[in-house]
Design a protein around this motif. Structure first.
Motif, PDB file in Angstrom:
ATOM      1  N   UNK A   1      38.332  41.876  28.822  1.00 60.68           N
ATOM      2  CA  UNK A   1      37.563  42.738  29.450  1.00 60.68           C
ATOM      3  C   UNK A   1      37.430  42.221  30.915  1.00 60.68           C
ATOM      4  N   UNK A   2      37.517  43.462  31.905  1.00 62.39           N
ATOM      5  CA  UNK A   2      37.148  43.128  33.347  1.00 62.39           C
ATOM      6  C   UNK A   2      36.111  44.394  33.909  1.00 62.39           C
TER       7      UNK A   2
ATOM      8  N   UNK B   1      48.174  39.807  29.637  1.00 62.06           N
ATOM      9  CA  UNK B   1      49.074  39.502  30.703  1.00 62.06           C
ATOM     10  C   UNK B   1      48.088  39.864  32.037  1.00 62.06           C
ATOM     11  N   UNK B   2      47.490  41.196  31.806  1.00 61.88           N
ATOM     12  CA  UNK B   2      46.577  41.675  32.886  1.00 61.88           C
ATOM     13  C   UNK B   2      45.196  40.684  33.254  1.00 61.88           C
ATOM     14  N   UNK B   3      44.818  40.258  32.003  1.00 60.95           N
ATOM     15  CA  UNK B   3      43.532  39.360  32.224  1.00 60.95           C
ATOM     16  C   UNK B   3      43.977  38.149  32.778  1.00 60.95           C
TER      17      UNK B   3
ATOM     18  N   UNK C   1      42.346  36.493  36.082  1.00 65.38           N
ATOM     19  CA  UNK C   1      41.849  35.230  35.989  1.00 65.38           C
ATOM     20  C   UNK C   1      42.294  34.420  36.827  1.00 65.38           C
ATOM     21  N   UNK C   2      43.485  34.245  37.221  1.00 62.95           N
ATOM     22  CA  UNK C   2      44.449  33.243  37.999  1.00 62.95           C
ATOM     23  C   UNK C   2      43.948  33.759  39.428  1.00 62.95           C
ATOM     24  N   UNK C   3      43.839  34.994  39.574  1.00 63.68           N
ATOM     25  CA  UNK C   3      43.643  35.250  40.923  1.00 63.68           C
ATOM     26  C   UNK C   3      42.320  34.870  41.529  1.00 63.68           C
ATOM     27  N   UNK C   4      41.294  34.993  40.671  1.00 66.07           N
ATOM     28  CA  UNK C   4      40.015  34.643  40.953  1.00 66.07           C
ATOM     29  C   UNK C   4      40.107  32.981  41.242  1.00 66.07           C
ATOM     30  N   UNK C   5      40.681  32.503  40.474  1.00 65.69           N
ATOM     31  CA  UNK C   5      40.552  30.999  40.406  1.00 65.69           C
ATOM     32  C   UNK C   5      41.423  30.447  41.850  1.00 65.69           C
TER      33      UNK C   5
ATOM     34  N   UNK D   1      48.213  47.942  36.207  1.00 63.94           N
ATOM     35  CA  UNK D   1      47.309  47.833  35.004  1.00 63.94           C
ATOM     36  C   UNK D   1      47.380  49.337  34.553  1.00 63.94           C
ATOM     37  N   UNK D   2      47.322  49.503  33.271  1.00 64.87           N
ATOM     38  CA  UNK D   2      46.980  50.671  32.537  1.00 64.87           C
ATOM     39  C   UNK D   2      46.079  50.329  31.397  1.00 64.87           C
ATOM     40  N   UNK D   3      44.657  50.753  31.779  1.00 67.72           N
ATOM     41  CA  UNK D   3      43.570  50.398  30.918  1.00 67.72           C
ATOM     42  C   UNK D   3      42.604  51.421  30.811  1.00 67.72           C
ATOM     43  N   UNK D   4      42.138  51.326  29.367  1.00 71.53           N
ATOM     44  CA  UNK D   4      41.032  52.212  29.238  1.00 71.53           C
ATOM     45  C   UNK D   4      39.742  51.778  29.595  1.00 71.53           C
TER      46      UNK D   4
END
Length: 390
Positions: A162-163, A257-259, A263-267, A302-305
């Motif tokens: 979740x984001x 994969x999106x998560x 996650x790595x972008x933030x790191x 990203x295709x996200x609900x």
């Protein structure tokens, strides 16, 4: 940023591509990221004009975003429906409203103004969930405050990643209500001061701010796909909750994969900014050049609900025994003496508002307070939001 010197090179981070077994294993290489394409694209299950941002990387000390203009942007689904986007205000907006639907693949296609072509992997809409919000009095690192928690549950146990984004709106009430103001008017080759009616509705305003950075959680270590996540903490001494406060939280269900990508972008970024245009490194996403396999493309399709929820609360709802006034700025009136001829001290009219004293037609002393204490339109808006509930 984590790197103090940027010399037209960056870290290249290769994330694993098998989603079910990816365990954040990365290999690092020096690579040139100058003028790489950046794509920020999240297509959701909301029926709306979808938005995509396309820009170019810049050097670390550059401050101007390099928008990629003149591109042809489309999203194509597995039924061969094509959704075209038009450039507007630095973004690409879908010409028609549409939404991502279950059991369909979606693919982003971009042809840059240079003629270079880019495409994403095919992505499928994630599981949709309902969410609830709660605001409770809490404590973080010894500081008391308002804790906003997101709660959701996926009985199918298929969401897990979740984001979050949020938009908060708060009511501003000035200490003083001003009904008159000082105005300088031409008079015999100079100026004189007049007391005239103040602008209406400068006592109550509403400010809105959006979240920044990447906010994520996952339930992979839990026996149930049940979320109870602290999405926002606000110190009880923060003025934004002094009166009435509202928050709209959006929960995006991601695939693995999106998560991992976010996650790595933030790191990699101290600020946590999403797809920073001057980020110190490169993370392999799901967008590539179809002309040159070695060309680096920054970003993710990203295709996200998404599910949204809004709540309201007053300061007294969470802290009934606390007087919020003790935390906030004390507005002390100042007696300002004006000379007969306007000079440097007349600049105070740009920083203060009139609250009384003096006949107004001749040089004299006037009681004044900082604008923030008597005119909230100097930093906020007096337009009541359409969603606001008292």
């Amino acid at each position: 940023m984590n790197l103090s010197i940027f010399k037209k090179s960056a870290l290249l981070v290769f994330s694993c591509v098998i989603l079910s077994s990816c365990t954040e294993q990365y290999a690092f290489q020096d690579q040139n990221l100058e003028n790489a394409l950046i794509v920020e694209a999240t297509i959701t299950n909301e029926l709306k004009h979808q938005e995509i941002k396309i820009s170019r990387t810049r050097l670390l000390n550059d401050t101007i975003t390099k928008i990629e203009s003149g591109a042809k942007v489309t999203v194509v689904d597995s039924d061969n429906n094509e959704f075209s986007f038009k450039e507007k205000d630095g973004k690409y907006i879908s010409e028609n409203e549409f939404k991502a639907e279950p059991n369909k693949d979606y693919q982003l296609k971009i042809i840059a103004a240079s003629g270079k072509s880019y495409t994403s992997s095919k992505e499928t809409l994630t599981t949709q969930n309902t969410i609830d919000l709660e605001a409770v009095a809490g404590e973080r690192e010894g500081q008391k405050g308002a804790q906003i928690n997101v709660k959701s549950f996926d009985p199918t146990n298929t969401s897990k990643y979740y984001r979050y984004e949020y938009e908060e709106t708060y009511k501003v009430v000035t200490v003083y209500t001003t009904t008159e103001r000082i105005k300088l008017v031409p008079y015999q080759g100079t100026f004189k001061m007049e007391i005239v009616p103040a602008e209406p509705n400068t006592h109550i305003c509403y400010s809105t701010k959006k979240s920044t950075g990447i906010i994520q959680t996952n339930t992979t270590d839990l026996s149930e796909d049940r979320v109870n996540f602290p999405v926002r903490f606000i110190s009880e001494s923060d003025y934004i909750i002094a009166n009435r406060y509202s928050i709209l939280v959006s929960q995006y269900t991601q695939n693995r994969f999106a998560y991992d990508y976010y996650f790595t972008s933030k790191k990699m970024s101290d600020s946590g900014d999403v797809l920073s245009p001057n980020q110190p490194g490169f993370i392999v996403g799901n967008i590539k050049s179809t002309d040159n396999s070695s060309e680096k493309v920054v970003g993710f399709f990203d295709v996200a609900s998404v599910t949204k929820k809004r709540i309201f609360f007053n300061f007294a709802d969470l802290f009934p025994s606390v007087d919020p006034a003790k935390y906030f700025r004390q507005c002390t009136p100042e007696l300002i003496e004006f000379s007969e001829i306007p000079n440097e001290n007349y600049k105070v009219l740009t920083t203060h508002v009139y609250i009384g004293g003096g006949p107004g037609m001749s040089p004299t002393s006037y009681w004044m307070v900082d604008k923030e204490c008597g005119d909230c339109t100097s930093f906020s808006s007096n337009v009541i939001p359409s969603f606001w509930e008292n």
